[in-house]
Scaffold this active site. Sequence first.
Site, PDB file in Angstrom:
ATOM      1  N   HIS A 251       0.834  -1.205   0.000  1.00  0.00           N
ATOM      2  CA  HIS A 251       0.000   0.000   0.000  1.00  0.00           C
ATOM      3  C   HIS A 251       0.874   1.263   0.000  1.00  0.00           C
ATOM      4  CE1 HIS A 251      -3.149  -2.771   2.038  1.00  0.00           C
ATOM      5  NE2 HIS A 251      -3.001  -3.033   0.750  1.00  0.00           N
ATOM      6  N   ASP A 253      -0.036   4.314   0.912  1.00  0.00           N
ATOM      7  CA  ASP A 253      -0.494   5.441   1.724  1.00  0.00           C
ATOM      8  C   ASP A 253       0.216   5.620   3.066  1.00  0.00           C
ATOM      9  OD1 ASP A 253      -1.783   3.208   2.681  1.00  0.00           O
ATOM     10  OD2 ASP A 253      -3.792   4.067   2.679  1.00  0.00           O
TER      11      ASP A 253
HETATM   12  O1  DAV Z   1       3.334   0.708   5.274  1.00  0.00           O
HETATM   13  O2  DAV Z   1       2.912  -0.087   7.164  1.00  0.00           O
HETATM   14  C1  DAV Z   1       0.268   0.692   5.823  1.00  0.00           C
HETATM   15  C2  DAV Z   1      -0.950   0.604   4.970  1.00  0.00           C
HETATM   16  C3  DAV Z   1      -1.875  -0.477   5.346  1.00  0.00           C
HETATM   17  N1  DAV Z   1      -3.102  -0.373   4.592  1.00  0.00           N
HETATM   18  C4  DAV Z   1       2.619   0.118   6.034  1.00  0.00           C
HETATM   19  C5  DAV Z   1       1.274  -0.331   5.525  1.00  0.00           C
END
Ligand code: DAV
Length: 380
Positions: A251, A253
């Site tokens: 992801h 974000d």
């Molecule tokens: O980069 O720790 C965060 C995003 C989870 N939807 C991470 C993942």
Amino acid sequence: MAETELKTKVCSWNEWDPLRHVIVGVATGTMVQAPEPAVQRNWPEYGFPYGTHGPLPQEMTDKANEQLDNFAAMLQKRGIRVDRPIPLDFSQEVRTPDWIQKSMFGAMPPRDLLLTVGNEILEATMSVRSRWFEYLAYRPLLEQYFREDPAFRWQAAPKPRLTDESYWKTEFWLEFDRLTEEEQMAHTLRRQWNLTEKEPLFDAADVGRFGKDLFVQQSTVTNAGGISWLRRHFPEHRIHVVTFHEPAPMHIDATFVPLRPGLALSNRKRVPLQQELHDLFEANDWEIIPCAEPAHDTKARLSFCSVWLSMNTLVLDPKTICVEEQETAQMEQLSKLGFEVIPVPFWDVSAFGGGLHCATADVYRDGALQDYFPKQIPGF
Ligand code: DAV
């Protein structure tokens, strides 16, 4: 409420225009997933050694729901309409003609699954068996939007089969954990983790929306075929494939996010691996700034998300941003950049799948489709 006030309109082109309607996830029923080729949890220190699965502890779930409910109430008080998914019994075993999976996951991070682009909401393929049926938690909302908004384009990417052919190895992640960081990074440089190219796979949260330009991270949950599918699905958009200095990306974000037109926040450790990304931003007078130091140095208990949830924020409009309340350095940085910062207690939600951006999915933001990068970089 008069019926006209309830009428839905789906539209959102970017991550910063004024937010009017949003989905906020729920923690109820979230599971530590049973092993599958895409996921191997191994948390003996928290009572979930490899091979075990089960619901996250009730007191953690209650605390997360309290924070999610308070966040939803705060948004509502600011005049933003908030809808919530309907959780299923995620502890149940699920099956398709190809496989049986001992558990599902949950319905906290709608951003992982739902990609809003203009008047369309696209259900992502997902790439994990325990998340194959997750869309069902959002179907009551999508059905309602479909009834209420005649212009709503409701789309779902091809459901993947997720047979063993979609993965290189069944215990990839256990083996990956034993590698040195350099060996792990070699996977990122090759853009090759456990997903094969058998079929298109992507999570919606690997897409950053900047109007006409969509930045898509190739990651442990998004393969090249998934990005190729998105490119064909959104022919009017420009899709830029990006990767970052992160051994196991999942992801975009908590890695690279827009704050407002002309300004993006980049993870201070997960730097972009493509010079073209810098060139594109520079050519169009966008500034990229490194994020602040995160408040935590270790992940939350039972969390698969990193400490970089510090930069997983929700922009309410180009002057207003929600940040997790313990992230004081991040809040200060954003204040200095001219934002009104709304501190939101949210750390207890981490284990349920993310931060403030993960926990939400746009239904409506003001504003039209715009081209913020009229000067393009050839081949990027
Ligand atoms: O980069 O720790 C965060 C995003 C989870 N939807 C991470 C993942």
